[in-house]
Design a protein around this motif. Structure first.
Motif, PDB file in Angstrom:
ATOM      1  N   VAL A   1      75.642 -45.134  95.818  1.00  0.00           N
ATOM      2  CA  VAL A   1      75.223 -46.530  95.904  1.00  0.00           C
ATOM      3  C   VAL A   1      73.811 -46.608  95.449  1.00  0.00           C
ATOM      4  N   TYR A   2      72.849 -45.701  95.946  1.00  0.00           N
ATOM      5  CA  TYR A   2      71.357 -45.729  95.434  1.00  0.00           C
ATOM      6  C   TYR A   2      71.444 -45.779  94.030  1.00  0.00           C
ATOM      7  N   THR A   3      72.156 -44.878  93.258  1.00  0.00           N
ATOM      8  CA  THR A   3      71.738 -45.204  91.738  1.00  0.00           C
ATOM      9  C   THR A   3      72.350 -46.310  91.230  1.00  0.00           C
ATOM     10  N   THR A   4      73.426 -47.074  91.651  1.00  0.00           N
ATOM     11  CA  THR A   4      73.993 -48.213  91.460  1.00  0.00           C
ATOM     12  C   THR A   4      72.778 -49.441  91.436  1.00  0.00           C
ATOM     13  N   PHE A   5      72.339 -49.475  92.573  1.00  0.00           N
ATOM     14  CA  PHE A   5      71.221 -50.298  93.131  1.00  0.00           C
ATOM     15  C   PHE A   5      70.070 -50.196  92.089  1.00  0.00           C
ATOM     16  N   GLU A   6      69.632 -48.948  91.984  1.00  0.00           N
ATOM     17  CA  GLU A   6      68.461 -48.645  91.478  1.00  0.00           C
ATOM     18  C   GLU A   6      68.549 -48.859  90.008  1.00  0.00           C
ATOM     19  N   THR A   7      69.788 -48.802  89.451  1.00  0.00           N
ATOM     20  CA  THR A   7      70.294 -49.203  87.791  1.00  0.00           C
ATOM     21  C   THR A   7      69.822 -50.713  87.776  1.00  0.00           C
ATOM     22  N   PHE A   8      70.416 -51.442  88.607  1.00  0.00           N
ATOM     23  CA  PHE A   8      70.342 -52.889  88.463  1.00  0.00           C
ATOM     24  C   PHE A   8      69.370 -53.720  89.310  1.00  0.00           C
ATOM     25  N   LYS A   9      68.354 -52.994  89.563  1.00  0.00           N
ATOM     26  CA  LYS A   9      67.275 -53.526  90.678  1.00  0.00           C
ATOM     27  C   LYS A   9      66.671 -54.563  89.953  1.00  0.00           C
ATOM     28  N   ASP A  10      66.220 -54.504  88.804  1.00  0.00           N
ATOM     29  CA  ASP A  10      65.404 -55.568  88.277  1.00  0.00           C
ATOM     30  C   ASP A  10      66.378 -56.604  87.537  1.00  0.00           C
ATOM     31  N   GLN A  11      67.454 -56.515  87.699  1.00  0.00           N
ATOM     32  CA  GLN A  11      68.113 -57.552  87.133  1.00  0.00           C
ATOM     33  C   GLN A  11      68.699 -58.624  87.798  1.00  0.00           C
ATOM     34  N   GLU A  12      68.230 -58.786  89.192  1.00  0.00           N
ATOM     35  CA  GLU A  12      68.639 -59.811  90.252  1.00  0.00           C
ATOM     36  C   GLU A  12      68.320 -61.184  89.474  1.00  0.00           C
ATOM     37  N   LYS A  13      67.252 -61.492  89.054  1.00  0.00           N
ATOM     38  CA  LYS A  13      67.166 -62.777  88.543  1.00  0.00           C
ATOM     39  C   LYS A  13      67.867 -63.202  87.612  1.00  0.00           C
ATOM     40  N   GLU A  14      68.464 -62.342  86.726  1.00  0.00           N
ATOM     41  CA  GLU A  14      69.270 -62.738  85.731  1.00  0.00           C
ATOM     42  C   GLU A  14      70.701 -62.875  86.027  1.00  0.00           C
ATOM     43  N   VAL A  15      70.977 -62.082  87.172  1.00  0.00           N
ATOM     44  CA  VAL A  15      72.350 -62.261  87.739  1.00  0.00           C
ATOM     45  C   VAL A  15      72.514 -63.597  88.559  1.00  0.00           C
ATOM     46  N   GLU A  16      71.276 -63.892  89.235  1.00  0.00           N
ATOM     47  CA  GLU A  16      71.281 -65.286  90.018  1.00  0.00           C
ATOM     48  C   GLU A  16      71.430 -66.369  88.791  1.00  0.00           C
ATOM     49  N   GLU A  17      70.732 -66.362  87.751  1.00  0.00           N
ATOM     50  CA  GLU A  17      70.869 -67.357  86.640  1.00  0.00           C
ATOM     51  C   GLU A  17      72.334 -67.329  86.224  1.00  0.00           C
ATOM     52  N   LEU A  18      72.843 -66.358  85.986  1.00  0.00           N
ATOM     53  CA  LEU A  18      74.083 -66.363  85.423  1.00  0.00           C
ATOM     54  C   LEU A  18      75.313 -66.736  86.298  1.00  0.00           C
ATOM     55  N   LEU A  19      75.146 -66.154  87.568  1.00  0.00           N
ATOM     56  CA  LEU A  19      76.201 -66.566  88.590  1.00  0.00           C
ATOM     57  C   LEU A  19      75.918 -67.419  89.768  1.00  0.00           C
ATOM     58  N   GLY A  20      74.693 -67.807  89.828  1.00  0.00           N
ATOM     59  CA  GLY A  20      74.326 -68.861  90.667  1.00  0.00           C
ATOM     60  C   GLY A  20      73.828 -68.031  92.048  1.00  0.00           C
ATOM     61  N   LYS A  21      72.979 -68.713  92.842  1.00  0.00           N
ATOM     62  CA  LYS A  21      72.407 -68.013  93.990  1.00  0.00           C
ATOM     63  C   LYS A  21      73.372 -67.925  94.929  1.00  0.00           C
ATOM     64  N   ASP A  22      74.486 -68.463  95.166  1.00  0.00           N
ATOM     65  CA  ASP A  22      75.389 -68.187  96.452  1.00  0.00           C
ATOM     66  C   ASP A  22      76.565 -67.435  95.989  1.00  0.00           C
ATOM     67  N   PHE A  23      76.728 -67.109  94.837  1.00  0.00           N
ATOM     68  CA  PHE A  23      77.922 -66.442  94.221  1.00  0.00           C
ATOM     69  C   PHE A  23      78.486 -65.492  95.149  1.00  0.00           C
ATOM     70  N   TYR A  24      77.656 -64.471  95.717  1.00  0.00           N
ATOM     71  CA  TYR A  24      78.164 -63.540  96.385  1.00  0.00           C
ATOM     72  C   TYR A  24      78.642 -63.832  97.768  1.00  0.00           C
ATOM     73  N   LYS A  25      78.207 -65.065  98.176  1.00  0.00           N
ATOM     74  CA  LYS A  25      78.484 -65.566  99.624  1.00  0.00           C
ATOM     75  C   LYS A  25      79.774 -66.112  99.410  1.00  0.00           C
ATOM     76  N   GLU A  26      80.163 -66.840  98.325  1.00  0.00           N
ATOM     77  CA  GLU A  26      81.560 -67.389  97.788  1.00  0.00           C
ATOM     78  C   GLU A  26      82.350 -66.239  97.927  1.00  0.00           C
ATOM     79  N   ALA A  27      82.210 -65.250  97.144  1.00  0.00           N
ATOM     80  CA  ALA A  27      83.108 -63.983  96.914  1.00  0.00           C
ATOM     81  C   ALA A  27      83.226 -63.465  98.297  1.00  0.00           C
ATOM     82  N   PHE A  28      82.554 -63.183  98.981  1.00  0.00           N
ATOM     83  CA  PHE A  28      82.768 -62.628 100.488  1.00  0.00           C
ATOM     84  C   PHE A  28      83.472 -63.561 101.261  1.00  0.00           C
ATOM     85  N   LYS A  29      83.219 -64.933 101.169  1.00  0.00           N
ATOM     86  CA  LYS A  29      84.067 -65.805 101.941  1.00  0.00           C
ATOM     87  C   LYS A  29      85.589 -65.601 101.566  1.00  0.00           C
TER      88      LYS A  29
END
Length: 146
Positions: free
Chosen positions: A79-107
């Motif tokens: 888990v640590y390796t995964t999050f550290e690998t993509f740590k700096d890509q949060e903004k890119e992911v939000e731009e691609l998927l939208g800010k609330d993407f994960y909330k919808e997926a979990f819902k």
């Protein structure tokens, strides 16, 4: 004459009867048979015990997973390796998927899980009802005829 008699005697012997005195039948000694079986089983057990005792069971180390054996650490490392690998890509992911993407997926996952739990509860109720009916049949009752 003579040849027919020979053939007849041979046939009589084949079918288990004779013209002379009836053959004496041997009595079966059950105790002797049981002792023979017990002896063979005893020898088999001794051979098995000897084989097990002479085998080298400690030659290979076997890794067994259980509480505290390290798999928790391996999981945490992954888990640590995964999050550290993509740590700096949060903004890119939000731009691609939208800010609330994960909330919808979990819902969606939560709704699916709730539906599956309801289905399992329904199946359990059906199984309990079937068990009651089968219990009645096991006691000797029959279904009413219409």
């Amino acid at each position: 004459g003579g040849c027919q008699r020979c053939v007849r005697r041979a046939m009589v012997k084949v079918y288990g009867t004779s013209e002379g005195a009836p053959e004496r039948r041997e009595t079966v000694n059950v105790a002797r048979q049981l002792m023979a079986v017990i002896g063979i089983v005893g020898i088999a057990i001794v051979v098995c015990v000897a084989l097990i005792a002479s085998s080298n069971m400690k030659s290979e180390r076997t890794v067994m997973f259980g509480i505290g054996s390290g798999e928790e650490q391996e999981g945490a490392n992954a888990v640590y390796t995964t999050f550290e690998t993509f740590k700096d890509q949060e903004k890119e992911v939000e731009e691609l998927l939208g800010k609330d993407f994960y909330k919808e997926a979990f819902k969606e996952a939560e709704e699916k899980t709730e539906k599956e739990v309801e289905e399992v509860e329904a199946v359990v109720k059906e199984a309990q009802a079937e068990h009651k009916v089968l219990e009645i049949f096991a006691k000797g009752a029959d279904a009413p005829l219409k």
